[in-house]
Design an enzyme around this catalytic site. Structure first.
Site, short mmCIF file in Angstrom:
data_model
loop_
_atom_site.label_atom_id
_atom_site.label_comp_id
_atom_site.label_asym_id
_atom_site.label_seq_id
_atom_site.Cartn_x
_atom_site.Cartn_y
_atom_site.Cartn_z
N CYS A 1 74.16 99.81 111.94
CA CYS A 1 75.54 99.34 111.77
C CYS A 1 76.50 100.48 111.44
O CYS A 1 77.72 100.28 111.47
CB CYS A 1 75.61 98.28 110.69
SG CYS A 1 74.53 96.91 111.06
N HIS B 1 82.77 97.58 108.36
CA HIS B 1 81.73 96.93 109.15
C HIS B 1 81.71 95.45 108.77
O HIS B 1 81.71 95.08 107.59
CB HIS B 1 80.39 97.58 108.84
CG HIS B 1 79.22 96.83 109.37
ND1 HIS B 1 79.14 96.40 110.68
CD2 HIS B 1 78.08 96.39 108.76
CE1 HIS B 1 78.00 95.75 110.85
NE2 HIS B 1 77.35 95.72 109.72
N ASN C 1 77.93 89.45 112.72
CA ASN C 1 77.64 90.87 112.59
C ASN C 1 77.09 91.39 113.93
O ASN C 1 75.96 91.07 114.29
CB ASN C 1 76.62 91.06 111.47
CG ASN C 1 76.22 92.51 111.27
OD1 ASN C 1 76.49 93.36 112.10
ND2 ASN C 1 75.54 92.77 110.16
N1 ACO Z 1 70.96 77.95 105.63
C1 ACO Z 1 70.62 77.21 104.56
N2 ACO Z 1 69.93 77.70 103.50
C2 ACO Z 1 69.60 78.99 103.55
C3 ACO Z 1 69.91 79.83 104.65
C4 ACO Z 1 70.62 79.24 105.72
N3 ACO Z 1 70.98 79.94 106.81
N4 ACO Z 1 69.43 81.06 104.41
C5 ACO Z 1 68.85 81.03 103.20
N5 ACO Z 1 68.92 79.76 102.69
C6 ACO Z 1 68.42 79.28 101.43
C7 ACO Z 1 67.23 80.08 100.95
O1 ACO Z 1 66.03 79.56 101.51
C8 ACO Z 1 67.30 79.86 99.46
O2 ACO Z 1 66.76 78.59 99.15
P1 ACO Z 1 65.72 78.43 97.94
O3 ACO Z 1 66.50 78.84 96.73
O4 ACO Z 1 65.39 76.97 98.01
O5 ACO Z 1 64.60 79.35 98.26
C9 ACO Z 1 68.79 79.81 99.16
O6 ACO Z 1 69.42 79.51 100.42
C10 ACO Z 1 69.35 81.09 98.62
O7 ACO Z 1 68.87 82.18 99.44
P2 ACO Z 1 69.36 83.65 99.20
O8 ACO Z 1 68.64 84.55 100.15
O9 ACO Z 1 69.27 83.95 97.73
O10 ACO Z 1 70.89 83.54 99.62
P3 ACO Z 1 72.05 84.52 99.32
O11 ACO Z 1 73.05 83.89 98.47
O12 ACO Z 1 71.54 85.88 98.92
O13 ACO Z 1 72.70 84.68 100.75
C11 ACO Z 1 72.74 86.19 102.61
C12 ACO Z 1 71.93 85.18 101.82
C13 ACO Z 1 73.95 85.49 103.20
C14 ACO Z 1 71.87 86.73 103.73
C15 ACO Z 1 73.21 87.32 101.67
O14 ACO Z 1 72.12 87.81 100.92
C16 ACO Z 1 73.82 88.46 102.42
O15 ACO Z 1 74.85 88.33 103.04
N6 ACO Z 1 73.20 89.64 102.39
C17 ACO Z 1 73.64 90.77 103.17
C18 ACO Z 1 72.98 90.67 104.50
C19 ACO Z 1 73.64 91.55 105.53
O16 ACO Z 1 74.84 91.69 105.55
N7 ACO Z 1 72.82 92.12 106.40
C20 ACO Z 1 73.21 92.94 107.42
C21 ACO Z 1 73.98 94.13 106.87
S1 ACO Z 1 73.55 95.62 107.57
C22 ACO Z 1 73.66 95.42 109.14
O17 ACO Z 1 74.73 95.09 109.52
C23 ACO Z 1 72.48 95.51 110.05
#
Ligand code: ACO
Length: 339
Positions: free
Chosen positions: A119, A262, A292
């Site tokens: 990215c 980004h 993304n």
């Molecule tokens: N829909 C519904 N529920 C979901 C989903 C979904 N798509 N994804 C995860 N959950 C659930 C999980 O299973 C979990 O449930 P549980 O507590 O029963 O186990 C709950 O939601 C919380 O999961 P977390 O992983 O803790 O969710 P979080 O609040 O951290 O959000 C997210 C996840 C959106 C991915 C966040 O961590 C994030 O944005 N991280 C950055 C990721 C990113 O930007 N990556 C790419 C950047 S670099 C590049 O561009 C290549």
């Protein structure tokens, strides 16, 4: 990082372009495939839909379309290009896709190669292009950020598949000898020791070659991401590198016209803007429509804001790319636009 050497030629941003696949997949549609919902995705990421390359489309064609638009905006012929850098982590050909783009454009005077920094790839490529221009070795460079992550997403992993989409964006840059310079400063960083939080590794499969020797079978796994760790990395390192950039260039946040980050997650954009007290109206975001798109997010957003008139000639932008590697960087840019 070493002290940046004195500049020679300046660098001007002359034209931009973008292209995305025709098929948009909404959050509701995606919930047919994985257990998720529009409200979960929108509240955690700001993403409402993403584009996915279909059977009659390709990364090469999107890259070529974005490039043609950028050349047309600058009023340049493809033959006038000296260099093409294709920032991608998802090439059509592991030997490099940039030469195919060069051929498709008819850029017959240009050298062309791929640059991979996930990215951060577009930002790293703009800085790389600038080095060729500053030394006077080249006059005109095309930089394309293009990715087709849909090839490598695990579409059954709801924790990651909702984030990503496909697209391409392009920027053409020109050397300038009259003292103007659209790249006022930059900072680049990498930390491979933390790379495990976001990776697309090789398959670990070997097969017998001859007695006593085997070979690995080529091919990749799917994207593996620890979302929380990536989030923490982004909200810690992006403000830090932007602060370094602003200090180095003697710039106050109020002097910026736009923050061009980004597009990974709206919450990351908001956290960075809060840290610098930059009003939301100056934070460019098109995450809702595209998700993304990796190396494409920054040029896609730039092109949209130039074409709808938000970014105008003379505007200053602080840009930051960040992602797998881990790699991250920031650049202070000015938009000159066509001569
Ligand atoms: N829909 C519904 N529920 C979901 C989903 C979904 N798509 N994804 C995860 N959950 C659930 C999980 O299973 C979990 O449930 P549980 O507590 O029963 O186990 C709950 O939601 C919380 O999961 P977390 O992983 O803790 O969710 P979080 O609040 O951290 O959000 C997210 C996840 C959106 C991915 C966040 O961590 C994030 O944005 N991280 C950055 C990721 C990113 O930007 N990556 C790419 C950047 S670099 C590049 O561009 C290549």
């Amino acid at each position: 990082m070493a002290e940046q050497l004195p500049r020679t030629a300046g660098v001007l941003l002359r034209g931009c372009g973008s292209a995305t696949p025709s098929r948009s997949i909404s959050n509701d549609e995606l919930s047919q495939r994985v257990e998720t919902s529009d409200s979960w995705i929108q509240s955690r990421t700001g993403i409402a839909a993403r584009r996915v390359v279909g059977p009659d489309e390709s990364l090469a064609a999107l890259s070529a379309e974005a490039s043609r638009q950028a050349l047309a905006m600058a009023g340049w012929s493809a033959e006038s290009l000296d260099l093409i850098l294709l920032a991608t982590s998802t090439p059509d050909d592991l030997f490099g896709s940039a030469p195919r783009l060069q051929a498709a454009l008819g850029a017959n005077q240009a050298a062309a190669f791929d640059l991979t920094a996930a990215c951060s790839g577009f930002l790293f490529s703009v800085v790389t292009a600038a080095q060729y221009l500053r030394t006077g070795a080249m006059r005109r460079v095309l930089v394309v950020g293009a990715d087709q992550l849909s090839r490598w997403v695990d579409w059954d992993d709801r924790r990651s598949c909702v984030l990503f989409g496909d697209g391409a964006g392009a920027l053409v840059l020109e050397a300038c000898d009259d003292g103007r310079d659209d790249l006022e400063g930059f900072v680049l960083r990498s930390d491979g020791s933390r790379g495990g939080v976001l990776q697309l590794p090789q398959r670990e499969e070997h097969q017998a070659l001859i007695d006593g020797a085997s070979h690995q079978i080529g091919g990749f796994q799917t994207i593996q991401m620890n979302g929380q760790e990536v989030y923490k990395f982004a909200v810690r390192e992006v403000p830090a590198i932007l602060q370094t950039l602003l200090s180095k260039t003697g710039t106050e946040p109020e002097q910026l016209d736009w923050l061009l980050l980004h597009q990974a997650n709206q919450r990351i954009l908001d956290a960075v803007a809060d840290r610098f007290k930059i009003p939301q109206a100056k934070v460019l975001s098109n995450l809702a429509s595209y998700g993304n798109t990796s190396a494409a997010t920054i040029p896609l957003m730039l092109d949209e804001a130039v074409r709808d008139g938000r970014i105008q000639a003379g505007h200053r932008l602080a840009s930051s790319g960040f992602g797998a590697g881990l790699s991250w960087g920031a650049a202070l840019l000015r938009w000159s636009g066509p001569a």
